[in-house]
Design a protein around this motif. Structure first.
Motif: not given
Lengths: 463, 182, 1023
Positions: B43, B149, B145-147
């Protein structure tokens, strides 16, 4: 910027992000303002006000195009009035955005991560407002495109020796690059919004804008290079733009214009007013949208310090002008000084000194730097002061030039005021929409401010 | 799990991690294990991740340099041609070739061209815009796109083998491993 | 219009109207003119006239004018429709025929340089004719483009002009095309035909014939036309009971009475200033338009101001500050009533016995003058002002006599005025007869007595009353007098009709028309023939037949042609006559001047007695000293203003003889204390769309007892403010911080002899530049101008000439107030020294055509660039109107079309404009071009002749019109050119030279010739 973001352990200052935040809380908090927060009555009312102000601008411009610049207060000798004053003022305000996003980025000032997004937006809108005036102030606006070099049947070209042509290039370049810079910064956040929204249409729009960004390591790598280069390019650009604007005057021979100190003094003034505008916007926004965690006292205080510093440079500028008036031995320059202090516009000059030099000195005291109320007030005063400065430079200088026989006076008309207020309306209208349709704080750059984003310790441990 | 699993050939295997550290470590291991065609998603930009997956070359700066040069040279050339060759006029007694006056436009156009080429260069080299990409088929990937991987090994990798690669990735202790249908 | 058509015209002498009809289709309309007009009247007419009335009187209009402005005032939409008053919406009323084609005179007229047969479209022709003001003819040449008069120049071969003109002659062109002119014959306001008029008068006239015309009164203005005088006289012979009255508000009664006093007979006195070493003016403004012969006097005076030659010396003792006074080497401001005692003191001083004056200072002043005069016996002049009482004129004659100037510099001749009766008495007796009902038919030929007659006569009411059965008015405009008459016959403009007139020296000029009457106007000659019952005579025949009688010899045609061609009739100049000064000529000392506030009436420098009120060029012409436009002030001195606590623009009540008018105050430096000056001609109610309602009317205060000045006025303030539109807000070279800017360089003659280069101080060496300067020496031409500040008398002629030549717009009071007047050439007036009696300076400022022009550098679109001949060209088509050039112009000579200032609709103006000059539109910058259109024309001519422009071939409009020869323009690459000679003089300097803009226009510094005995005395005199 993201490339290197460790926060010194020994840092006792207020952190740039309030403790307790994670990647997802940051993401939610910011993106929800756009995605899920209901539109409040206050927002609507405010929008109606600023939108009607914007329409006043349209009305004023419409009448201007029908009648001609004669509806304004300008005359001979004072051929430039509010139009140019406002132009310089708005351009100046724009500078803070670029400074924050580019220069502070190069200087590794991580705290800028939480204010650069809307600062850049502010730049765009301010430059857009400024851009109206060079067009509108011409006697025959429908021919203003003649300032651009384009092949034409007349085989005739602009005069590249004229500062106004330099303006055209500087300002249009500035707007373009700011826009690109802003958009590039938005891409990853647009992706976040795309992935978070439930509404299929909203998703498609953001998806389209995000261009299919998926955060690949390769992409991030090129992305950072490009962003860094853009920052590197924008930095000299922002310095050049107000330099060029100052050439409009410095190249002229009018006493009060024809001085070499203008470029640095204009740039400093620009940043001065720019940060004032940032604060004027940031203080209410962080309160309304509960962003105090991301835009902390630290940010406000830093901005205040920048204002203080640039304010002092501006003060130095005034000092030098006065000094040269005496030192040059030119009767025209010395009279210029006399006229500012004793002439018909002396009160404006006094107000200018108060707003730009004396009042902001309270920022030496932390008390004022951290009290949002005071800070907002001072920023507003500085905005007024910087507008006055441009008025003094443009109008007062022209009103008393070489031949005493052709001295004049300038009286702004209602149309002058409407145009000015109208651009403020346009600026605020754009801001109003911006905070609701785009993330006003850079989400991915905030993520990099969290300790979790750091991989080094882990890496070292591995060896 | 994935409603798409089984349909068509496999695009690759994707592993999800909780933190940047884990991702970087996993990327290192995978690369050391000899996998060439891999990629990682995060992200936010993570320092060293690109190196970890063995990505080094970056031609963006070159593009910018070329763009800048084109801008600057063409700007000065235009002004010289206009003021000296095609339509020379006596303006305020200044020489036709008033080079000090020409510097500003030259500078501005250099910046303009360089800036545009950096942005466009980056986007094009990244193969964007690409609204559809197989990785989006993995529902969990929305979190990229947030938290969360992600690490992916493409099926096109010579060392790729559905089972062995899957087990290798599982050793890296991800939250989950998913097939990415193309 | 095609050639052959034209030939038929010019060849046929009196082919008559029928032929005229063929000139062009639209001209046919003229025959049913009346019907056409009727239709127009029915449709738009009535509203139009009514609106005009309301316009003049209405509260809104007054309010609009009085509105305090600009005081941060806001502009709403209607504020710009105001310009409608100037942009006369005449299109609605103008004849379609006007726009279509030109109107060639039917009768033969003779061109100045070329036969009409070889007229070439685009090539102007010049005709000699004469403009008449107050009876005195100014000989002029009129430039005609395809029979459209477009420009008025002086007649260089006429002794009374030598090429110079005055502002009134220059501006009279605009009157010709004034859309507000009366456009048809009316009876009680209704349109009638010419035949109807003749019918109407025929009856009464035959009745009158039977009673020897005892009921006929003819009221004219001053008549110097031999033909008209002869016509009237012959009528009076036929009708011995009829009477001829004359009225002229700006009259020379005092001059003639003074002459009677001195010589026992009426004589005209003219002066030869070229021989005068010492000139003493007793309140005579002989260097400004309106003073008979001013153009010639200015020429001779200026020629003697050359400090390298035998420089003359001018003493001026005057009441109201005048441009003449500002040029004086010694000026002494006194109340008009005190001039008398000065004159007496001068007489006795010249006779050798001092005394007679109150203060020692004055005594010294006068005795020094006397000494100077005695040192120049036979080469000095004493001139008395027209408004000074007869005694002063008699005294002036006495001095000139005693000095033996008569026959040297002073000449007495027959009066130019054909009927030099006392105007006041003449009008008095007329009004008595009217009131007594003795007048059956009143014929008013021109003028406007209802407006400008002495107040106590109440002429208007007398005219209004039904005491007179038939009132016929001949006038160009439907003015205050026309309103009160039964019949109004439109008067033909002098450029439309045949006549003749005498110049100040008696020389007769034939006034030949250049264009058919635009509205079928008639001349006074034609009206008289009607009255005399000998109708059917065209003006041309009348004039010609008169001169036929005068001319002995067979070669009349040659004589006639030559007279028309040259612009004057050979041998008509009055020969000086010897008149003996009566022994008892020294008039008894009149009662001592009053001690109250003295009220002075003066002709207005711009609109004279009010006849030019509807002339936009003159209304917007900055008056020589105040630079006021569009208004007349109440002028007082600084000390008096302080005592009365009055400031600029304060409105005060002016009370005199129990009558009262309101007006704005103007504090004039150098104005005598306890004295008030007001200017005639304003406050017209029926002037037209331009002139109605401007200023305030002072005729109500003016009586025949006190036509020029009288004691006992009061000036209480009202507390109101009235905005006065002055084009120069700041009239000194001293800045408020105590600095002094060397704009006009001036020294005394001695200082100049010591240090001739004084003006060049502070000018940097031309090489002082980073760049290699452009080389103009290779070019054939390199244009430059030099202006001699010593010669310039601030007559404003150049401004009007420039406005006329270059189609410069009139912008109106509101825009002038904002500082948006458009004059390409302005004349800056500065004062220096004690405000009670300062020195005055005039500085004409056209574009300096700088070689390193700051304006060009900053224009983004190269709309203003340099030509190879060194002109600073302005390319209107290219201009986008950023106004950056104006900001960067240190001389502020650039003018901007902030709004659409030009009138693009009115057809009359389309005819008037100079076809060689672009008519600028809104949003475009404009400025002086050195009359580039003239340069190009001459260059083309030269190239066609395979040669180059010779010195003298080419003149700019300002240069050509200048009566003082103060402006020289020419080729700097021609070493022998006049302009080079001037620029090589030590006095030559560049304005703001330290800026090193290398102006092509330079100035010759001013040098005064003060009397050493008075030096530094007169400096702080009365201070």
């Amino acid at each position: 910027m993201a490339t290197n973001t460790q926060i010194p352990v020994a840092d006792r200052r207020v952190p740039v992000i309030a403790p307790g935040h994670t990647f997802s809380t940051i993401t939610e908090k910011i993106s929800n303002i756009v995605l899920s927060r209901p539109i409040s009555l206050g927002w609507i009312l405010g929008f109606l006000i600023v939108f009607s102000m914007m329409n006043m601008l349209m009305m004023a411009l419409g009448y201007l195009f029908i009648k001609g610049t004669g509806i304004w207060g300008i005359n001979i000798p004072i051929g430039w009035g509010f139009a140019i004053v406002n132009f310089v003022w708005w351009i100046g305000i724009g500078h803070a955005g670029t400074l924050i996003s580019a220069i502070l980025c190069l200087l590794r000032q991580t705290w800028r991560n939480s204010i650069n997004r809307f600062a850049e937006a502010m730049t765009l809108f301010a430059v857009a407002c400024a851009g109206i005036f060079p067009l509108a102030h011409t006697g025959r606006p429908w021919l203003a495109y003649w300032l651009f070099p384009y092949p034409n049947t007349m085989q005739y070209w602009p005069n590249f020796r004229s500062p106004l042509v330099w303006d055209v290039f500087a300002v249009s370049t500035y707007f373009t690059i700011s826009l690109v810079f802003w958009f590039v910064g938005l891409i990853p956040d647009l992706a976040s919004l795309r992935d978070r929204t439930e509404n299929i249409w909203v998703q498609r729009i953001y998806g389209l804008l995000a261009m299919g960004w998926r955060g690949s390591a390769r992409h991030w790598h090129r992305y950072e290079t490009a962003y860094l280069l853009l920052a590197g390019l924008a930095t000299p650009l922002v310095l050049s733009v107000h330099t060029v604007v100052s050439f409009d005057f410095a190249v002229g021979i009018v006493p009060g214009w024809h001085t070499t100190i203008f470029p640095p003094y204009f740039v400093a003034g620009a940043i001065y007013s720019g940060f004032a505008m940032v604060l004027c916007l940031a203080i209410p926004i962080r309160a309304i949208y509960g962003l105090k965690d991301f835009i902390t006292e630290r940010h406000l205080e830093n901005a205040a310090k920048v204002m203080l510093a640039t304010g002092l440079i501006v003060a130095y500028g005034y000092g030098m002008e006065a000094f040269m008036g005496w030192y040059s031995g030119s009767q025209f320059d010395s009279f210029l000084l006399w006229n500012r202090l004793h002439g018909p516009y002396r009160l404006l000059y006094m107000a200018l000194l108060g707003c730009n030099i004396f009042i902001p000195q309270v920022l030496w005291l932390k008390k004022f730097r951290v009290s949002t109320g005071w800070l907002w007030l001072i920023s507003f005063v500085v905005l007024v002061g910087m507008w006055l400065e441009r008025f003094i430079i443009v109008v007062v200088s022209l009103s008393r030039d070489f031949l005493t026989s052709s001295w004049g006076q300038y009286y702004p008309t209602k149309w002058d005021w409407m145009t000015f207020a109208g651009t403020i309306g346009m600026f605020l209208t754009a801001m109003w929409l911006f905070v609701r349709i785009l993330p006003m704080i850079s989400i991915f750059e905030l993520r990099t401010l969290l300790p979790e984003s750091q991989v080094h310790e882990a890496a070292e441990v591995k060896q | 799990m994935s409603d798409f699993s089984g349909n068509g050939p496999i695009y690759g295997l994707m592993a999800e991690f909780d933190s940047a550290q884990e991702l970087v470590a996993a990327a290192h291991k995978t690369h050391e294990a000899g996998y060439q065609k891999i990629d990682a998603y995060s992200p936010f930009p993570i320092e060293g991740l690109a190196e970890a997956i063995g990505f080094h070359s970056n031609r963006v700066p070159l593009v910018v340099l070329i763009g800048g040069l084109i801008g600057g040279i063409s700007a000065y050339a235009l002004q010289y041609w206009v003021a000296v060759i095609t339509y020379p006029v006596n303006v305020g007694g200044r020489p036709y070739h008033s080079w000090p006056s020409f510097i500003i436009v030259t500078f501005e156009l250099t910046i303009l061209f360089a800036g545009l080429s950096s942005a466009i260069g980056m986007i094009v080299l990244n193969g964007l815009p690409m609204p559809y990409h197989p990785v989006f088929n993995v529902p969990e990937f929305a979190k990229a796109s947030e938290n969360k991987f992600f690490l992916i090994v493409f099926s096109s990798d010579p060392k790729y083998d559905a089972n062995r690669t899957r087990s290798f990735l599982t050793e890296l202790a991800p939250r989950m491993v998913a097939e990415v249908p193309s | 219009m095609s050639m052959d058509e034209h030939k038929t015209k010019s060849a046929g002498t009196n082919v008559g109207a029928a032929a005229g009809a063929e000139v062009c289709p639209s001209k046919r309309k003229q025959f049913d003119l009346a019907t056409v007009k009727d239709q127009i009247e029915q449709t738009t007419g009535p509203e139009y006239w009514r609106s005009l009335e309301e316009l003049a009187g209405s509260a809104e209009f007054q309010e609009m004018l009085h509105r305090e402005f600009p005081k941060g005032a806001s502009e709403w939409l209607d504020d710009f429709s105001r310009r409608g008053f100037l942009k006369t919406m005449g299109a609605s009323l103008a004849l379609a025929g006007l726009t279509g084609c030109t109107r060639l005179p039917i009768t033969e007229i003779v061109p100045y340089v070329r036969q009409p047969e070889n007229v070439v479209p685009g090539r102007p022709m010049f005709y000699a004719t004469a403009f008449t003001l107050g009876g005195y003819a100014s000989p002029i040449l009129v430039e005609s483009h395809l029979f459209r008069p477009t420009k008025i120049e002086g007649n260089p071969e006429h002794p009374a002009s030598l090429g110079g003109t005055d502002v009134y002659a220059q501006a009279s062109l605009l009157d010709l095309y004034d859309p507000d002119r009366a456009q048809n014959i009316t009876y009680m306001g209704d349109v009638r035909s010419w035949n109807a008029f003749m019918e109407a008068v025929r009856g009464p006239m035959s009745v009158q014939k039977s009673i020897a015309g005892s009921g006929v009164r003819i009221l004219t203005q001053t008549v110097s036309s031999p033909t008209l005088a002869a016509q009237i006289r012959s009528y009076l012979e036929a009708n011995p009971q009829a009477k001829w009255h004359v009225w002229e508000p700006i009259n020379r009664d005092n001059v003639y009475e003074g002459a009677k006093m001195a010589f026992g007979e009426v004589v005209e006195t003219r002066y030869d200033l070229s021989k005068a070493d010492v000139i003493v003016s007793l309140d005579a403004d002989f260097l400004y338009a309106g003073f008979p012969g001013s153009a010639r006097y200015t020429r001779d005076f200026a020629a003697r101001r050359n400090p390298d030659g035998n420089m003359n010396r001018l003493y001026v003792i005057e009441s109201t500050p005048s441009s003449t006074g500002m040029k004086a080497d010694h000026r002494w401001p006194v109340k008009a009533s005190e001039i008398d005692s000065f004159a007496r003191a001068l007489v006795s001083a010249v006779a050798g016995n001092a005394g007679g004056l109150a203060s020692a200072e004055e005594q010294k002043f006068v005795s020094v003058i006397a000494k100077d005069l005695l040192a120049h016996k036979g080469s000095s002049v004493v001139i008395a002002g027209d408004h000074q009482p007869p005694a002063v004129h008699a005294l002036a004659h006495a001095v000139n006599n005693a000095l033996g100037n008569v026959g040297q510099t002073v000449f007495h001749t027959e009066p130019v005025d054909a009927n030099p009766v006392n105007r006041n008495q003449s009008l008095h007796s007329l009004v008595e007869d009217m009131r007594a009902g003795k007048v059956d038919l009143l014929l008013i030929l021109g003028g406007n007595p209802a407006y400008d007659a002495p107040a106590e006569l109440e002429f208007a009411s007398a005219l209004k009353s039904n005491a007179v059965n038939l009132k016929v008015f001949l006038g160009t405009h439907r003015n205050e007098t026309a309103e009160l008459c039964h019949w109004h016959v439109p008067e033909a403009h002098y450029l439309e009709s045949w006549s003749d007139a005498r110049a100040y020296d008696g020389t007769v000029s034939i006034v030949q028309p250049l264009i058919e009457p635009l509205y079928g106007g008639k001349s006074a000659h034609e009206i008289i023939t009607i009255i005399a019952g000998q109708s059917g005579f065209a003006g041309h025949d009348l004039i010609q037949s008169y001169w036929q009688k005068q001319h002995s010899g067979a070669d009349f045609d040659a004589f006639w042609r030559k007279s028309l061609h040259d612009g004057w009739v050979e041998g008509t100049t009055y020969a000086p006559k010897n008149v003996a000064l009566k022994a008892s000529s020294l008039p008894a000392s009149q009662s001592a001047p009053g001690t109250g506030y003295e009220l002075n009436f003066r002709r207005d420098p711009s609109i004279y007695d009010g006849r030019f009120a509807n002339n936009g060029w003159l209304q917007e012409l900055p008056k020589p000293l105040t630079k006021l436009t569009w208004d007349n002030p109440i002028m007082i001195g600084p000390a008096m203003a302080e005592r009365l606590k009055l400031n600029f623009k304060d409105v005060a009540d002016l009370e005199f003889n129990g009558k009262k008018v309101k007006g704005p105050v103007w504090i004039q430096a150098g104005h005598p204390d306890n004295s008030i000056t007001v200017f005639l001609g304003y406050g017209r109610t029926r002037a037209g769309r331009v002139g109605s309602g401007t200023g305030f009317d002072v005729y109500p205060l003016r009586t025949s007892q006190a036509p020029w000045f009288a004691d006992g006025a009061k000036l209480p303030p009202t507390g109101d403010i009235y905005q006065l539109a002055s084009t120069q807000g700041y009239q000194t070279m001293e800045t408020p911080d105590g600095g002094k800017r060397p704009l006009v360089q001036e020294r005394s003659l001695e200082e100049y002899k010591k240090e001739p280069n004084f003006a060049k101080e502070g000018e940097p060496p031309q090489e002082l530049t980073l760049y290699k300067p452009f080389d103009y020496s290779k070019e054939t031409y390199s244009w430059g101008m030099a202006i001699d500040l010593n010669a310039c008398v601030g007559c404003n002629n150049c401004i009007v000439a420039c406005q006329s030549e270059n189609n410069i717009a009139v912008v109106g009071k509101e825009q002038t107030l904002k500082g948006r007047h458009m004059h390409w050439l302005r004349v800056d007036a500065y004062y220096n020294g004690p405000r009670e009696n300062p020195k005055g300076f005039f500085q004409p400022v056209p574009c300096m055509q700088c070689e390193d022009a700051p304006c060009e550098l900053v224009c983004p679109v190269q709309a203003t660039i340099h030509s190879s001949e060194g002109l600073n060209d302005m390319v209107y088509n290219r201009c986008v109107g950023t106004r950056y050039c104006s900001n960067n112009c240190p001389y502020k000579v650039r003018r901007f079309n902030f709004l659409l200032f030009q009138d693009w609709e009115t057809p009359q103006f389309k005819l008037m404009r100079n076809p060689d000059v672009t008519v600028r539109s809104r949003g475009v910058m404009e400025k002086c071009t050195y009359c580039v259109q003239r340069i190009s024309e001459k260059r083309i001519d030269a190239e066609r002749a395979d040669s180059t422009i010779k010195e003298g071939d080419l003149q700019t409009a300002c240069q050509q019109s200048c009566p003082a020869n103060a402006i020289v323009f020419g080729n700097l690459n021609d070493p022998n050119s006049q302009v080079n000679k001037w620029k090589q003089q030590p006095r030559n300097y560049s304005l703001l030279g330290e800026l090193n803009t290398k102006p092509r226009t330079t100035y010759l510094a001013e040098v005064r010739n003060p009397n050493p005995e008075l030096e530094d005395k007169s400096e702080e005199s009365k201070a």
